[in-house]
Design a protein around this motif. Structure first.
Motif, mmCIF file in Angstrom:
data_model
loop_
_atom_site.group_PDB
_atom_site.id
_atom_site.type_symbol
_atom_site.label_atom_id
_atom_site.label_comp_id
_atom_site.label_asym_id
_atom_site.label_seq_id
_atom_site.Cartn_x
_atom_site.Cartn_y
_atom_site.Cartn_z
ATOM 1 N N GLU A 83 8.278 7.247 17.780
ATOM 2 C CA GLU A 83 7.533 6.057 18.170
ATOM 3 C C GLU A 83 7.156 5.282 16.911
ATOM 4 O O GLU A 83 6.784 5.871 15.897
ATOM 5 N N ALA A 84 7.224 3.972 17.012
ATOM 6 C CA ALA A 84 6.793 3.135 15.895
ATOM 7 C C ALA A 84 5.266 3.130 15.846
ATOM 8 O O ALA A 84 4.613 3.153 16.888
ATOM 9 N N PRO A 85 4.697 3.110 14.645
ATOM 10 C CA PRO A 85 3.238 3.021 14.553
ATOM 11 C C PRO A 85 2.748 1.724 15.196
ATOM 12 O O PRO A 85 3.393 0.683 15.067
ATOM 13 N N PRO A 86 1.615 1.768 15.892
ATOM 14 C CA PRO A 86 1.113 0.566 16.578
ATOM 15 C C PRO A 86 0.887 -0.623 15.648
ATOM 16 O O PRO A 86 1.047 -1.774 16.066
ATOM 17 N N ASP A 87 0.549 -0.371 14.378
ATOM 18 C CA ASP A 87 0.253 -1.487 13.486
ATOM 19 C C ASP A 87 1.483 -2.300 13.081
ATOM 20 O O ASP A 87 1.338 -3.378 12.516
ATOM 21 N N VAL A 88 2.694 -1.835 13.422
ATOM 22 C CA VAL A 88 3.879 -2.650 13.121
ATOM 23 C C VAL A 88 3.860 -3.944 13.935
ATOM 24 O O VAL A 88 4.460 -4.934 13.529
ATOM 25 N N PHE A 89 3.166 -3.932 15.060
ATOM 26 C CA PHE A 89 3.107 -5.117 15.916
ATOM 27 C C PHE A 89 2.000 -6.073 15.502
ATOM 28 O O PHE A 89 1.931 -7.192 15.985
ATOM 29 N N GLU A 90 1.151 -5.624 14.596
ATOM 30 C CA GLU A 90 0.017 -6.436 14.168
ATOM 31 C C GLU A 90 0.266 -7.144 12.848
ATOM 32 O O GLU A 90 -0.308 -8.200 12.603
ATOM 33 N N GLN A 91 1.082 -6.548 11.984
ATOM 34 C CA GLN A 91 1.309 -7.118 10.659
ATOM 35 C C GLN A 91 2.791 -7.098 10.327
ATOM 36 O O GLN A 91 3.403 -6.017 10.262
ATOM 37 N N PRO A 92 3.381 -8.265 10.084
ATOM 38 C CA PRO A 92 4.817 -8.342 9.786
ATOM 39 C C PRO A 92 5.239 -7.488 8.592
ATOM 40 O O PRO A 92 6.329 -6.922 8.595
ATOM 41 N N GLU A 93 4.373 -7.357 7.581
ATOM 42 C CA GLU A 93 4.723 -6.569 6.406
ATOM 43 C C GLU A 93 4.890 -5.095 6.775
ATOM 44 O O GLU A 93 5.727 -4.390 6.205
ATOM 45 N N ILE A 94 4.070 -4.629 7.698
ATOM 46 C CA ILE A 94 4.151 -3.235 8.115
ATOM 47 C C ILE A 94 5.406 -3.014 8.956
ATOM 48 O O ILE A 94 6.075 -1.985 8.816
ATOM 49 N N MET A 95 5.767 -3.986 9.796
ATOM 50 C CA MET A 95 7.021 -3.899 10.550
ATOM 51 C C MET A 95 8.183 -3.804 9.576
ATOM 52 O O MET A 95 9.079 -2.974 9.736
ATOM 53 N N GLN A 96 8.157 -4.629 8.546
ATOM 54 C CA GLN A 96 9.246 -4.619 7.566
ATOM 55 C C GLN A 96 9.296 -3.275 6.825
ATOM 56 O O GLN A 96 10.372 -2.702 6.638
#
Length: 127
Positions: A83-96
């Motif tokens: 599962e992706a960490p939930p904060d990837v949906f909150e901050q583009p840098e974390i998604m990257q």
């Protein structure tokens, strides 16, 4: 033609920084690819990122679960996607950051093609 869910469309928007991102339908879900390497899957609107021994602990430390499915109603199969960490949906840098980790796992898992093996063997023979 099957249409993507709104959530999948949102994920693709969140990953707009990935060049040549492709989405392919597969087994009731979707695979996310770059350069013909799958680095994530989406099943039931849940994003799972590719993992391996190098980064698995980063997922497990956060309490993130691997993707599993049942075969023949009696065998549980666990895949190397978490599962992706939930904060990837909150901050583009974390998604990257997390998609780069998943991409790295996909690269490490890539099996060399016969032509690549031949070139490598040829190069080694010349050394």
């Amino acid at each position: 033609m099957k249409r993507h869910s709104e959530h999948l469309n949102y994920l693709v928007e969140c990953m707009a920084f990935i060049q040549d991102l492709r989405v392919r339908a597969m087994f009731g879900g979707y695979g996310l690819y770059q350069d013909d390497l799958i680095f994530a899957i989406v099943v039931n609107d849940v994003l799972y990122l590719k993992s391996d021994a190098a980064i698995k602990n980063e997922f497990t430390r956060r309490g993130l679960q691997p993707f599993t499915y049942t075969v023949r109603s009696d065998k549980l199969v666990t895949m190397q996607y978490f599962e992706a960490p939930p904060d990837v949906f909150e901050q583009p840098e974390i998604m990257q950051e997390w998609t780069q980790k998943a991409w790295g796992a996909a690269l490490r898992a890539k099996k060399p093609r016969a032509a690549e093996l031949e070139r490598w063997a040829s190069w080694r023979a010349d050394q």
